[in-house]
Design a protein around this motif. Structure first.
Motif, PDB file in Angstrom:
ATOM      1  N   VAL A  89       0.831  -1.208   0.000  1.00  0.00           N
ATOM      2  CA  VAL A  89       0.000   0.000   0.000  1.00  0.00           C
ATOM      3  C   VAL A  89       0.863   1.254   0.000  1.00  0.00           C
ATOM      4  CG1 VAL A  89      -1.735   1.304   1.291  1.00  0.00           C
ATOM      5  CG2 VAL A  89      -1.936  -1.185   1.107  1.00  0.00           C
ATOM      6  N   ALA A  90       1.939   1.261   0.763  1.00  0.00           N
ATOM      7  CA  ALA A  90       2.807   2.445   0.823  1.00  0.00           C
ATOM      8  C   ALA A  90       3.372   2.801  -0.544  1.00  0.00           C
ATOM      9  CB  ALA A  90       3.939   2.218   1.820  1.00  0.00           C
ATOM     10  N   ARG A  91       3.588   1.785  -1.375  1.00  0.00           N
ATOM     11  CA  ARG A  91       4.164   2.019  -2.701  1.00  0.00           C
ATOM     12  C   ARG A  91       3.106   2.278  -3.772  1.00  0.00           C
ATOM     13  NH1 ARG A  91       7.932  -3.205  -1.683  1.00  0.00           N
ATOM     14  NH2 ARG A  91       9.636  -2.185  -0.570  1.00  0.00           N
ATOM     15  N   ALA A  92       1.847   2.122  -3.432  1.00  0.00           N
ATOM     16  CA  ALA A  92       0.774   2.283  -4.425  1.00  0.00           C
ATOM     17  C   ALA A  92       0.654   3.738  -4.853  1.00  0.00           C
ATOM     18  CB  ALA A  92      -0.545   1.784  -3.856  1.00  0.00           C
ATOM     19  N   THR A  93       0.492   3.941  -6.144  1.00  0.00           N
ATOM     20  CA  THR A  93       0.368   5.304  -6.683  1.00  0.00           C
ATOM     21  C   THR A  93      -0.914   5.495  -7.479  1.00  0.00           C
ATOM     22  OG1 THR A  93       1.626   4.652  -8.652  1.00  0.00           O
ATOM     23  CG2 THR A  93       2.871   5.600  -6.811  1.00  0.00           C
ATOM     24  N   ASP A  94      -1.813   4.481  -7.438  1.00  0.00           N
ATOM     25  CA  ASP A  94      -3.026   4.552  -8.260  1.00  0.00           C
ATOM     26  C   ASP A  94      -4.158   5.323  -7.595  1.00  0.00           C
ATOM     27  OD1 ASP A  94      -3.704   2.793  -6.266  1.00  0.00           O
ATOM     28  OD2 ASP A  94      -4.457   1.223  -7.609  1.00  0.00           O
ATOM     29  N   GLY A  95      -4.001   5.701  -6.331  1.00  0.00           N
ATOM     30  CA  GLY A  95      -5.031   6.455  -5.634  1.00  0.00           C
ATOM     31  C   GLY A  95      -6.254   5.638  -5.264  1.00  0.00           C
ATOM     32  N   HIS A  96      -6.195   4.327  -5.443  1.00  0.00           N
ATOM     33  CA  HIS A  96      -7.355   3.471  -5.186  1.00  0.00           C
ATOM     34  C   HIS A  96      -6.994   2.261  -4.322  1.00  0.00           C
ATOM     35  CE1 HIS A  96      -8.794   5.886  -8.549  1.00  0.00           C
ATOM     36  NE2 HIS A  96     -10.014   5.431  -8.346  1.00  0.00           N
ATOM     37  N   THR A  97      -5.863   2.312  -3.616  1.00  0.00           N
ATOM     38  CA  THR A  97      -5.411   1.194  -2.799  1.00  0.00           C
ATOM     39  C   THR A  97      -5.256   1.648  -1.351  1.00  0.00           C
ATOM     40  OG1 THR A  97      -4.214   0.246  -4.680  1.00  0.00           O
ATOM     41  CG2 THR A  97      -3.604  -0.531  -2.496  1.00  0.00           C
ATOM     42  N   PHE A  98      -5.876   0.890  -0.433  1.00  0.00           N
ATOM     43  CA  PHE A  98      -5.858   1.239   0.986  1.00  0.00           C
ATOM     44  C   PHE A  98      -5.477   0.013   1.814  1.00  0.00           C
ATOM     45  CE2 PHE A  98      -8.638   4.175  -1.140  1.00  0.00           C
ATOM     46  CZ  PHE A  98      -8.376   5.403  -0.549  1.00  0.00           C
ATOM     47  N   LEU A  99      -5.034   0.280   3.018  1.00  0.00           N
ATOM     48  CA  LEU A  99      -4.607  -0.779   3.928  1.00  0.00           C
ATOM     49  C   LEU A  99      -5.596  -0.896   5.080  1.00  0.00           C
ATOM     50  CD1 LEU A  99      -2.380  -2.786   4.918  1.00  0.00           C
ATOM     51  CD2 LEU A  99      -1.312  -0.831   6.079  1.00  0.00           C
ATOM     52  N   VAL A 100      -5.933  -2.134   5.435  1.00  0.00           N
ATOM     53  CA  VAL A 100      -6.801  -2.408   6.577  1.00  0.00           C
ATOM     54  C   VAL A 100      -6.018  -3.258   7.571  1.00  0.00           C
ATOM     55  CG1 VAL A 100      -8.890  -3.570   7.366  1.00  0.00           C
ATOM     56  CG2 VAL A 100      -8.913  -2.310   5.204  1.00  0.00           C
ATOM     57  N   GLY A 101      -5.935  -2.816   8.807  1.00  0.00           N
ATOM     58  CA  GLY A 101      -5.213  -3.580   9.817  1.00  0.00           C
ATOM     59  C   GLY A 101      -5.177  -2.825  11.131  1.00  0.00           C
ATOM     60  N   PRO A 102      -4.569  -3.415  12.152  1.00  0.00           N
ATOM     61  CA  PRO A 102      -4.484  -2.736  13.443  1.00  0.00           C
ATOM     62  C   PRO A 102      -3.562  -1.526  13.377  1.00  0.00           C
ATOM     63  CG  PRO A 102      -3.171  -4.736  13.450  1.00  0.00           C
ATOM     64  CD  PRO A 102      -3.928  -4.742  12.162  1.00  0.00           C
ATOM     65  N   ASP A 103      -3.810  -0.586  14.263  1.00  0.00           N
ATOM     66  CA  ASP A 103      -2.985   0.624  14.289  1.00  0.00           C
ATOM     67  C   ASP A 103      -1.537   0.331  14.662  1.00  0.00           C
ATOM     68  OD1 ASP A 103      -3.951  -0.050  16.922  1.00  0.00           O
ATOM     69  OD2 ASP A 103      -3.249   1.899  17.624  1.00  0.00           O
ATOM     70  N   THR A 104      -1.269  -0.883  15.157  1.00  0.00           N
ATOM     71  CA  THR A 104       0.109  -1.245  15.525  1.00  0.00           C
ATOM     72  C   THR A 104       1.066  -1.153  14.348  1.00  0.00           C
ATOM     73  OG1 THR A 104      -0.456  -3.580  15.159  1.00  0.00           O
ATOM     74  CG2 THR A 104      -0.639  -2.750  17.403  1.00  0.00           C
ATOM     75  N   ILE A 105       0.541  -1.268  13.130  1.00  0.00           N
ATOM     76  CA  ILE A 105       1.388  -1.108  11.943  1.00  0.00           C
ATOM     77  C   ILE A 105       2.026   0.283  11.935  1.00  0.00           C
ATOM     78  CG2 ILE A 105       1.340  -0.974   9.411  1.00  0.00           C
ATOM     79  CD1 ILE A 105      -0.875  -3.111   9.486  1.00  0.00           C
ATOM     80  N   LEU A 106       1.296   1.260  12.474  1.00  0.00           N
ATOM     81  CA  LEU A 106       1.784   2.635  12.509  1.00  0.00           C
ATOM     82  C   LEU A 106       2.433   3.008  13.833  1.00  0.00           C
ATOM     83  CD1 LEU A 106      -1.275   4.475  10.879  1.00  0.00           C
ATOM     84  CD2 LEU A 106       0.854   3.812   9.759  1.00  0.00           C
ATOM     85  N   THR A 107       2.037   2.338  14.921  1.00  0.00           N
ATOM     86  CA  THR A 107       2.470   2.787  16.248  1.00  0.00           C
ATOM     87  C   THR A 107       3.525   1.893  16.902  1.00  0.00           C
ATOM     88  OG1 THR A 107       0.639   1.576  17.311  1.00  0.00           O
ATOM     89  CG2 THR A 107       0.238   3.874  16.680  1.00  0.00           C
ATOM     90  N   ILE A 108       3.576   0.620  16.515  1.00  0.00           N
ATOM     91  CA  ILE A 108       4.533  -0.311  17.119  1.00  0.00           C
ATOM     92  C   ILE A 108       5.588  -0.763  16.116  1.00  0.00           C
ATOM     93  CG2 ILE A 108       4.808  -2.607  18.139  1.00  0.00           C
ATOM     94  CD1 ILE A 108       2.110  -2.220  19.513  1.00  0.00           C
ATOM     95  N   ASN A 109       5.153  -1.191  14.937  1.00  0.00           N
ATOM     96  CA  ASN A 109       6.092  -1.747  13.959  1.00  0.00           C
ATOM     97  C   ASN A 109       7.279  -0.833  13.638  1.00  0.00           C
ATOM     98  OD1 ASN A 109       4.208  -3.758  13.986  1.00  0.00           O
ATOM     99  ND2 ASN A 109       4.003  -3.929  11.776  1.00  0.00           N
ATOM    100  N   PRO A 110       7.072   0.494  13.528  1.00  0.00           N
ATOM    101  CA  PRO A 110       8.239   1.337  13.219  1.00  0.00           C
ATOM    102  C   PRO A 110       9.349   1.264  14.271  1.00  0.00           C
ATOM    103  CG  PRO A 110       6.206   2.538  12.811  1.00  0.00           C
ATOM    104  CD  PRO A 110       5.822   1.279  13.519  1.00  0.00           C
ATOM    105  N   HIS A 111       8.983   0.892  15.499  1.00  0.00           N
ATOM    106  CA  HIS A 111       9.981   0.804  16.572  1.00  0.00           C
ATOM    107  C   HIS A 111      10.728  -0.527  16.564  1.00  0.00           C
ATOM    108  CE1 HIS A 111       8.539   4.482  18.411  1.00  0.00           C
ATOM    109  NE2 HIS A 111       7.309   4.012  18.438  1.00  0.00           N
ATOM    110  N   VAL A 112      10.099  -1.580  16.060  1.00  0.00           N
ATOM    111  CA  VAL A 112      10.686  -2.914  16.215  1.00  0.00           C
ATOM    112  C   VAL A 112      11.174  -3.526  14.901  1.00  0.00           C
ATOM    113  CG1 VAL A 112       9.336  -3.348  18.296  1.00  0.00           C
ATOM    114  CG2 VAL A 112       8.421  -4.057  16.092  1.00  0.00           C
ATOM    115  N   TYR A 113      10.794  -2.922  13.780  1.00  0.00           N
ATOM    116  CA  TYR A 113      11.298  -3.357  12.472  1.00  0.00           C
ATOM    117  C   TYR A 113      12.138  -2.217  11.903  1.00  0.00           C
ATOM    118  CZ  TYR A 113       7.800  -7.122  12.586  1.00  0.00           C
ATOM    119  OH  TYR A 113       7.048  -8.223  12.934  1.00  0.00           O
ATOM    120  N   LYS A 114      13.437  -2.355  11.969  1.00  0.00           N
ATOM    121  CA  LYS A 114      14.320  -1.256  11.579  1.00  0.00           C
ATOM    122  C   LYS A 114      14.892  -1.404  10.173  1.00  0.00           C
ATOM    123  CE  LYS A 114      14.148   0.739  15.667  1.00  0.00           C
ATOM    124  NZ  LYS A 114      13.501   2.053  15.880  1.00  0.00           N
ATOM    125  N   LYS A 115      14.756  -2.581   9.573  1.00  0.00           N
ATOM    126  CA  LYS A 115      15.420  -2.830   8.298  1.00  0.00           C
ATOM    127  C   LYS A 115      14.439  -3.002   7.140  1.00  0.00           C
ATOM    128  CE  LYS A 115      19.279  -5.068  10.673  1.00  0.00           C
ATOM    129  NZ  LYS A 115      20.059  -6.321  10.856  1.00  0.00           N
TER     130      LYS A 115
END
Length: 328
Positions: A89-115
């Motif tokens: 989804v982050a790489r999508a440029t068509d303006g019609h693609t969205f992500l559904v999931g827990p907010d942890t993708i935005l609030t936790i994952n950036p802290h624990v996945y560094k690579k």
């Protein structure tokens, strides 16, 4: 004598010129808000079918198709704590693609996945929080743990289950252990379902599990519900206290099923999507369906969702650092 009518005519010509200019500007202003959608819309679910975010997306699917006049496709792309779907989804440029999931993708994952090959923090933005959900601390009947006081008395050698490293169940337990100054052995599973099964079977003493998976087991007496992670009690198990009520004021591990978009998504489109989703979530029937899963409708604005993201990003960053959690 002949110069007298010239002035009015000149004013008339100037007025006509301004009118023409106004007409030319108006369509340009309207064009800045794109006609949307112009093709099928993809909702990429970050976790398997049957998980809360996936269920919400499929419940919304018919209503969104009717509002938008386009096919809405729900696709499941689980893996890496939601990062596989997030990358697409982050790489999508068509303006019609969205992500559904827990907010942890935005609030936790950036802290624990560094690579990661993309930035979770910069590549995605919340459109709206569909609904909130909590974790329930549950233990098997042979564990001897019926209260939070019992839980605290367990020796450090005892094990606890989670739905996976870095997931809400893991981070909630990490927060509780940090708050109560305790240590236990972490046993991660591939999802909350297997974790719940092993707790119930007695292979692991306890675990924080998303409450919707535990309702029937607790009500049937096969598991012991100890406490709820969020600031509010569960609608379906109102007799189970919150951790805050048990002496840890301010303890709150509330999570949100979330709709996200690429950071490059048009603001007007994001606003329209949020409004249409909020309209559907306000329907009593849909609210009732979600309540049966112990989900509380939120449907906040992009601005409010972003503000909430910032608060929880900071909180879970502290928890991850104290737990020394690094997943890559």
């Amino acid at each position: 004598m002949t110069s007298t009518p010239t002035l009015p005519r000149r004013h008339l010509l100037i007025g006509m010129a301004f009118a023409a200019l106004s007409c030319a500007v108006a369509p340009a202003g309207v064009a800045q808000t794109p006609a949307w959608p112009t093709k099928p819309v993809r909702l990429i679910a970050a976790f398997p079918p049957g998980t809360p975010g996936d269920v919400i997306a499929r419940l919304l699917q018919p209503g969104l198709q009717q509002k938008w006049g386009q096919t809405v496709v729900v696709e499941n792309k689980p893996g890496a704590g939601g990062n596989l779907a997030a990358a697409e989804v982050a790489r999508a440029t068509d303006g019609h693609t969205f992500l559904v999931g827990p907010d942890t993708i935005l609030t936790i994952n950036p802290h624990v996945y560094k690579k990661l090959p993309f930035s979770l923090q910069d590549g995605l933005k919340p459109v709206t929080y569909f609904a909130s959900f909590n974790q329930m601390l549950a233990c098997n009947n042979d564990s001897g743990v019926k209260t939070l006081a019992d839980f605290r008395k367990q020796p450090a050698s005892k094990m606890y289950a989670s739905g996976g490293a870095g997931t809400p169940s893991h981070m909630t337990m990490a927060l509780l252990l940090d708050t109560t100054k305790r240590e236990l052995v972490h046993v991660p599973y591939k999802g909350p379902g297997p974790a719940a099964q092993d707790v119930m079977a007695g292979h692991v003493n306890c675990g924080f599990i998303v409450s919707s998976l535990l309702i029937q087991h607790v009500q049937s007496g096969r598991m012991q519900a100890v406490a709820v992670s969020s600031a509010q009690r569960s609608v379906l198990l109102p007799n189970v206290p919150t951790i805050a009520e048990l002496g840890y004021a301010g303890f709150d591990a509330t999570f949100y099923e979330t709709l996200m978009a690429p950071s490059s998504a048009d603001a007007a489109v994001v606003g329209k999507v949020q409004q249409d989703v909020a309209s559907l979530l306000s329907a009593p029937e849909l609210k009732g369906r979600l309540s049966e899963m112990d989900l509380r409708v939120v449907a906040n604005t992009p601005k409010d969702a972003e503000q909430r993201r910032g608060v929880d990003f900071a909180k879970w960053g502290t928890v991850a650092a104290r737990a020394k959690l690094q997943l890559d």
